[in-house]
Enzyme design. Sequence first.
Site, PDB file in Angstrom:
ATOM      1  N   GLN A  84      20.554 -64.674 -35.358  1.00 35.42           N
ATOM      2  CA  GLN A  84      21.113 -65.670 -36.285  1.00 35.42           C
ATOM      3  C   GLN A  84      21.336 -67.032 -35.636  1.00 35.42           C
ATOM      4  O   GLN A  84      21.799 -67.958 -36.302  1.00 35.42           O
ATOM      5  CB  GLN A  84      22.445 -65.164 -36.865  1.00 35.42           C
ATOM      6  N   CYS A 128      24.557 -54.779 -42.777  1.00 35.99           N
ATOM      7  CA  CYS A 128      24.234 -54.014 -41.564  1.00 35.99           C
ATOM      8  C   CYS A 128      25.263 -54.250 -40.459  1.00 35.99           C
ATOM      9  O   CYS A 128      24.920 -54.320 -39.276  1.00 35.99           O
ATOM     10  CB  CYS A 128      22.841 -54.341 -41.038  1.00 35.99           C
TER      11      CYS A 128
HETATM   12  N1  PMP Z   1      21.012 -58.967 -35.297  1.00 38.88           N
HETATM   13  C1  PMP Z   1      21.497 -59.788 -36.217  1.00 38.88           C
HETATM   14  C2  PMP Z   1      22.729 -60.597 -35.909  1.00 38.88           C
HETATM   15  C3  PMP Z   1      20.854 -59.894 -37.458  1.00 38.88           C
HETATM   16  O1  PMP Z   1      21.333 -60.722 -38.389  1.00 38.88           O
HETATM   17  C4  PMP Z   1      19.700 -59.130 -37.702  1.00 38.88           C
HETATM   18  C5  PMP Z   1      18.982 -59.192 -39.037  1.00 38.88           C
HETATM   19  N2  PMP Z   1      19.796 -59.238 -40.143  1.00 38.88           N
HETATM   20  C6  PMP Z   1      19.241 -58.291 -36.693  1.00 38.88           C
HETATM   21  C7  PMP Z   1      19.912 -58.236 -35.501  1.00 38.88           C
HETATM   22  C8  PMP Z   1      18.023 -57.431 -36.872  1.00 38.88           C
HETATM   23  O2  PMP Z   1      16.898 -58.216 -37.070  1.00 38.88           O
HETATM   24  P1  PMP Z   1      15.510 -57.549 -37.483  1.00 38.88           P
HETATM   25  O3  PMP Z   1      15.801 -56.701 -38.695  1.00 38.88           O
HETATM   26  O4  PMP Z   1      14.627 -58.712 -37.796  1.00 38.88           O
HETATM   27  O5  PMP Z   1      15.033 -56.751 -36.327  1.00 38.88           O
END
Ligand code: PMP
Length: 405
Positions: free
Chosen positions: A202, A361
């Site tokens: 982010q 998440c």
């Molecule tokens: N870390 C953070 C802080 C996130 O916001 C995200 C995605 N929402 C992720 C990890 C995981 O990213 P990705 O799904 O693209 O692997």
Amino acid sequence: MVNIEEIRKEFPILESRIYDKPLVYLDNAATTQKPKCVIDTISNVYTTMNSNVHRGVHHLSQVATTAMENSRETVRKFIGAKHSHEIIFTRGTTESINLVASSYGNTLLKEGDEIIISAMEHHSNIVPWQLLHARTGVKFRVIPLTGNCKLDIEAYKGMFNEKTRLVSVTHVSNVLGSTNPIKEIIDIAHSNDVPVLVDGAQSIPHKKIDVMELDADFFAFSGHKIYGPTGVGVLYGKELWLETMQPYNGGGEMIKSVRFDKTSFNDLPYKFEAGTPDYVGIIALGKAIEWVNSLGIENIAAHEHELTRYAVEQLKTIPEMRIFGEPDGAAVSFLTGDIHPADLGTILDRLGIAIRTGHHCAQPLIDHLGIPGTARASFAVYNTKKEIDALIQGIKRAVKMFTQC
Ligand code: PMP
């Protein structure tokens, strides 16, 4: 200064109508839309240079390989890494963190060792450590939050002991939109001789990142959150660590020689890039970063900060509005009275407004806040104050609907 109207023209999807309303896309922390130059790059690679990389002596393979390696150099410069072989292409932040948990974990950690994460981590910076714990008995400890949802740095300082082997924290919270004092976090860890992995998912789209200035040991990010394609991301790692760590996946490309009794591994970065990489995505990610560079990341950040400031100011005009944490980046999480975030998201969707609702998440953080989830609006360089006005009107409409029930 950036010219938003001109920028918007580069994003074909922004002209969409959703339920016959103009699309207002405020879910950029989940993924950004793609400019035409990135979309065209994908098509151009398939049309003019498609060929498996690093293997062929023939022309097309060499052209594709050069384009992919140029992207690595573009990423290197963008994040201020010393060597291009410190840039490992992965499928995204999630895979980058899993790579470290697996390779660093298997090589350098043993039962009883400790890792420090924080209470505001995305699941992708929690579950890999739980899996490592199940495999090896390595434990993780969690930096608590202060009352205003900041990392408790004093508590963090007290968490180090002779068993601490790694700190893994997010730079910017995907729920709260707030920035952690990452340089201070790294300095404290280093004063305890402990390396740091930064989850930059982010921060990369919104901040100038200089991994050498930060002295980060690892930095992970995803291409799709910075106007690039899905399925491609980056793990930056200091040469020292990457050289020491055993490979992540085994297969083609990551070897020098293979015999049934012994295999020797390839040099960096290929040691960590087993199999055919998503070279099309990698080349398009390079294009996305060039596009960001053409605008200037500082200009992008200034525009997004102004949007966030404006959004917070406007949200606060709505009665019973709760804003979580102190957003200083490009996302704001909120709840309005008793309206469930999923209901709010559904009503806004009918108005053409895309926001994210739920636990984002980051369930442990949501549990800590004692709420079912939040509504989150998140911004990119193409968003406008007019779109925030539409969001505010939409929320007011939802409030009216719910108070009339
Ligand atoms: N870390 C953070 C802080 C996130 O916001 C995200 C995605 N929402 C992720 C990890 C995981 O990213 P990705 O799904 O693209 O692997």
